[in-house]
Design an enzyme around this catalytic site. Structure first.
Site, PDB file in Angstrom:
ATOM      1  N   GLN A  19       0.827  -1.210   0.000  1.00 20.95           N
ATOM      2  CA  GLN A  19       0.000   0.000   0.000  1.00 20.95           C
ATOM      3  C   GLN A  19       0.862   1.261   0.000  1.00 20.95           C
ATOM      4  O   GLN A  19       0.591   2.223  -0.731  1.00 20.95           O
ATOM      5  CB  GLN A  19      -0.915  -0.002   1.223  1.00 20.95           C
ATOM      6  CG  GLN A  19      -1.936  -1.125   1.230  1.00 20.95           C
ATOM      7  CD  GLN A  19      -2.750  -1.147   2.509  1.00 20.95           C
ATOM      8  OE1 GLN A  19      -2.280  -0.748   3.577  1.00 20.95           O
ATOM      9  NE2 GLN A  19      -3.976  -1.618   2.424  1.00 20.95           N
ATOM     10  N   ARG A  71       2.549   2.619  -3.235  1.00 17.73           N
ATOM     11  CA  ARG A  71       1.692   3.252  -4.241  1.00 17.73           C
ATOM     12  C   ARG A  71       1.856   4.772  -4.212  1.00 17.73           C
ATOM     13  O   ARG A  71       1.493   5.462  -5.163  1.00 17.73           O
ATOM     14  CB  ARG A  71       0.226   2.879  -4.005  1.00 17.73           C
ATOM     15  CG  ARG A  71      -0.066   1.416  -4.278  1.00 17.73           C
ATOM     16  CD  ARG A  71      -1.520   1.074  -4.037  1.00 17.73           C
ATOM     17  NE  ARG A  71      -1.723  -0.356  -4.205  1.00 17.73           N
ATOM     18  CZ  ARG A  71      -2.416  -1.125  -3.362  1.00 17.73           C
ATOM     19  NH1 ARG A  71      -2.959  -0.597  -2.289  1.00 17.73           N
ATOM     20  NH2 ARG A  71      -2.565  -2.413  -3.589  1.00 17.73           N
ATOM     21  N   ARG A  95       4.264   7.287  -4.702  1.00 24.61           N
ATOM     22  CA  ARG A  95       5.603   7.346  -5.286  1.00 24.61           C
ATOM     23  C   ARG A  95       6.152   8.760  -5.424  1.00 24.61           C
ATOM     24  O   ARG A  95       7.349   8.974  -5.271  1.00 24.61           O
ATOM     25  CB  ARG A  95       5.584   6.658  -6.660  1.00 24.61           C
ATOM     26  CG  ARG A  95       5.387   5.146  -6.563  1.00 24.61           C
ATOM     27  CD  ARG A  95       5.478   4.478  -7.936  1.00 24.61           C
ATOM     28  NE  ARG A  95       4.327   4.787  -8.770  1.00 24.61           N
ATOM     29  CZ  ARG A  95       3.184   4.101  -8.746  1.00 24.61           C
ATOM     30  NH1 ARG A  95       3.038   3.097  -7.908  1.00 24.61           N
ATOM     31  NH2 ARG A  95       2.185   4.429  -9.552  1.00 24.61           N
ATOM     32  N   GLN A  98      14.141  -3.805   3.376  1.00 21.72           N
ATOM     33  CA  GLN A  98      14.864  -5.037   3.711  1.00 21.72           C
ATOM     34  C   GLN A  98      14.463  -6.144   2.743  1.00 21.72           C
ATOM     35  O   GLN A  98      13.281  -6.424   2.552  1.00 21.72           O
ATOM     36  CB  GLN A  98      14.554  -5.457   5.142  1.00 21.72           C
ATOM     37  CG  GLN A  98      15.373  -6.656   5.607  1.00 21.72           C
ATOM     38  CD  GLN A  98      15.027  -7.041   7.026  1.00 21.72           C
ATOM     39  OE1 GLN A  98      13.894  -7.419   7.309  1.00 21.72           O
ATOM     40  NE2 GLN A  98      15.987  -6.926   7.932  1.00 21.72           N
ATOM     41  N   SER A  99      15.447  -6.770   2.133  1.00 19.70           N
ATOM     42  CA  SER A  99      15.206  -7.732   1.061  1.00 19.70           C
ATOM     43  C   SER A  99      15.018  -9.148   1.588  1.00 19.70           C
ATOM     44  O   SER A  99      15.827  -9.632   2.389  1.00 19.70           O
ATOM     45  CB  SER A  99      16.382  -7.712   0.078  1.00 19.70           C
ATOM     46  OG  SER A  99      16.274  -8.751  -0.868  1.00 19.70           O
ATOM     47  N   ARG A 112      15.239 -11.479  -0.522  1.00 21.07           N
ATOM     48  CA  ARG A 112      16.141 -12.196  -1.425  1.00 21.07           C
ATOM     49  C   ARG A 112      17.531 -12.356  -0.823  1.00 21.07           C
ATOM     50  O   ARG A 112      18.184 -13.386  -0.984  1.00 21.07           O
ATOM     51  CB  ARG A 112      16.236 -11.465  -2.768  1.00 21.07           C
ATOM     52  CG  ARG A 112      17.043 -12.213  -3.805  1.00 21.07           C
ATOM     53  CD  ARG A 112      17.160 -11.444  -5.110  1.00 21.07           C
ATOM     54  NE  ARG A 112      17.843 -12.238  -6.115  1.00 21.07           N
ATOM     55  CZ  ARG A 112      18.320 -11.753  -7.257  1.00 21.07           C
ATOM     56  NH1 ARG A 112      18.183 -10.456  -7.545  1.00 21.07           N
ATOM     57  NH2 ARG A 112      18.928 -12.542  -8.122  1.00 21.07           N
ATOM     58  N   ARG A 147      11.419 -17.738  -0.298  1.00 22.89           N
ATOM     59  CA  ARG A 147      10.559 -16.654   0.199  1.00 22.89           C
ATOM     60  C   ARG A 147       9.139 -16.716  -0.362  1.00 22.89           C
ATOM     61  O   ARG A 147       8.234 -16.083   0.167  1.00 22.89           O
ATOM     62  CB  ARG A 147      11.167 -15.289  -0.132  1.00 22.89           C
ATOM     63  CG  ARG A 147      11.281 -15.008  -1.623  1.00 22.89           C
ATOM     64  CD  ARG A 147      11.864 -13.643  -1.910  1.00 22.89           C
ATOM     65  NE  ARG A 147      12.269 -13.513  -3.308  1.00 22.89           N
ATOM     66  CZ  ARG A 147      12.536 -12.357  -3.897  1.00 22.89           C
ATOM     67  NH1 ARG A 147      12.429 -11.227  -3.223  1.00 22.89           N
ATOM     68  NH2 ARG A 147      12.935 -12.325  -5.157  1.00 22.89           N
ATOM     69  N   ASN A 167       9.238  14.294   1.139  1.00 19.76           N
ATOM     70  CA  ASN A 167       9.169  15.735   1.358  1.00 19.76           C
ATOM     71  C   ASN A 167       7.848  16.084   2.039  1.00 19.76           C
ATOM     72  O   ASN A 167       6.909  15.267   2.089  1.00 19.76           O
ATOM     73  CB  ASN A 167       9.395  16.515   0.060  1.00 19.76           C
ATOM     74  CG  ASN A 167       8.282  16.356  -0.956  1.00 19.76           C
ATOM     75  OD1 ASN A 167       7.111  16.614  -0.663  1.00 19.76           O
ATOM     76  ND2 ASN A 167       8.644  15.945  -2.179  1.00 19.76           N
ATOM     77  N   ARG A 185      -4.591   8.737   4.040  1.00 21.52           N
ATOM     78  CA  ARG A 185      -4.424   7.537   4.860  1.00 21.52           C
ATOM     79  C   ARG A 185      -4.676   7.752   6.347  1.00 21.52           C
ATOM     80  O   ARG A 185      -4.599   6.807   7.131  1.00 21.52           O
ATOM     81  CB  ARG A 185      -2.998   6.999   4.679  1.00 21.52           C
ATOM     82  CG  ARG A 185      -2.646   6.628   3.244  1.00 21.52           C
ATOM     83  CD  ARG A 185      -3.426   5.436   2.738  1.00 21.52           C
ATOM     84  NE  ARG A 185      -2.883   4.934   1.476  1.00 21.52           N
ATOM     85  CZ  ARG A 185      -3.244   3.796   0.907  1.00 21.52           C
ATOM     86  NH1 ARG A 185      -4.176   3.045   1.470  1.00 21.52           N
ATOM     87  NH2 ARG A 185      -2.704   3.419  -0.250  1.00 21.52           N
TER      88      ARG A 185
END
Length: 230
Positions: free
Chosen positions: A96, A99, A101, A109-110, A112, A168, A184, A195
């Protein structure tokens, strides 16, 4: 395995002299003076010392900020940036949040590269349990058992030599992650307006919106009124 975890939001850094920066950006649009003179000169001090001419309290600088935000000229607020640590948030929230951007930067944090195996540094994946589940004992127990089963599945795949990037795939939306986020002020005000609690957003991102507001206002109290208007 990991544990049920709670959201933690912390302001790591923000634009120094944010109020003076905002004043400089605003007056650059309307003043014949150069931005360097506006920032270093006496004009800001005069606005700070004079009583607001709109009768709404504070200084004339406060009046100027109210006018700009009220008129929608909030591009001048894009010069003020805030960097946060977002910890213990779910992958649901991540989907969420990203979205939004324009005006945001995210470092996540990955799954992968960071192992969620029980025998690695993290000690398994942590997870977020929705309040509506947590308040029902039977549902909470079932949810926790499911998380344990998914951890077992991840560990088994890792044991069989499956790479983290493929193991994963069994991890749930409830799995928590950590994010460094920079935004910003204009973007934050827009995010909060969409939100904030009471606007129909899901509980976790509504809670995040409120925590972000609290951190910003703690650092820059003069911005509280603008979040209230959002």
């Amino acid at each position: 395995m990991g544990n049920q975890i709670q959201m933690h939001v912390e302001l790591l850094a923000h634009t120094p002299e944010a109020r003076k920066i905002a004043f400089t950006a605003i007056r650059t649009c309307y003043s014949p003076n150069e931005p360097s003179d506006l920032f270093e000169g006496a004009e800001y001090g005069r606005y700070q010392q004079q009583t607001a001419s709109d009768g709404q309290g504070g200084s004339d600088a406060d009046r100027l900020f109210r006018h700009i935000v009220g008129s929608g000229h909030t591009s001048t607020m894009e010069h003020i940036n805030f960097t946060f640590a977002l910890e213990g948030v779910s992958r649901v929230l991540l989907a969420q949040l990203t979205r939004h951007r324009v005006g945001f930067g995210f470092s996540v944090q990955s799954q992968r590269y960071v192992s969620d195996a029980s025998d690695k540094k993290k000690g398994g994946f942590n997870y977020v349990m929705p309040p509506k589940i947590a308040e029902l004992p039977e549902a909470a127990a079932y949810f926790a058992e499911l998380m344990e089963n998914l951890q077992t599945a991840y560990d088994k795949l890792a044991e069989l030599g499956v790479p983290k990037e493929d193991a994963r795939f069994v991890l749930p939306n409830a799995a928590s992650t950590n994010i460094t986020m920079t935004a910003n002020l204009r973007a934050l005000l827009t995010f909060y307006s969409k939100r904030r609690p009471g606007r129909g957003a899901q509980w976790e991102i509504a809670l995040l919106a409120e925590r972000l507001r609290e951190e910003v206002v703690k650092a820059e109290p003069w911005l509280d009124a603008f979040f209230e208007q959002a």
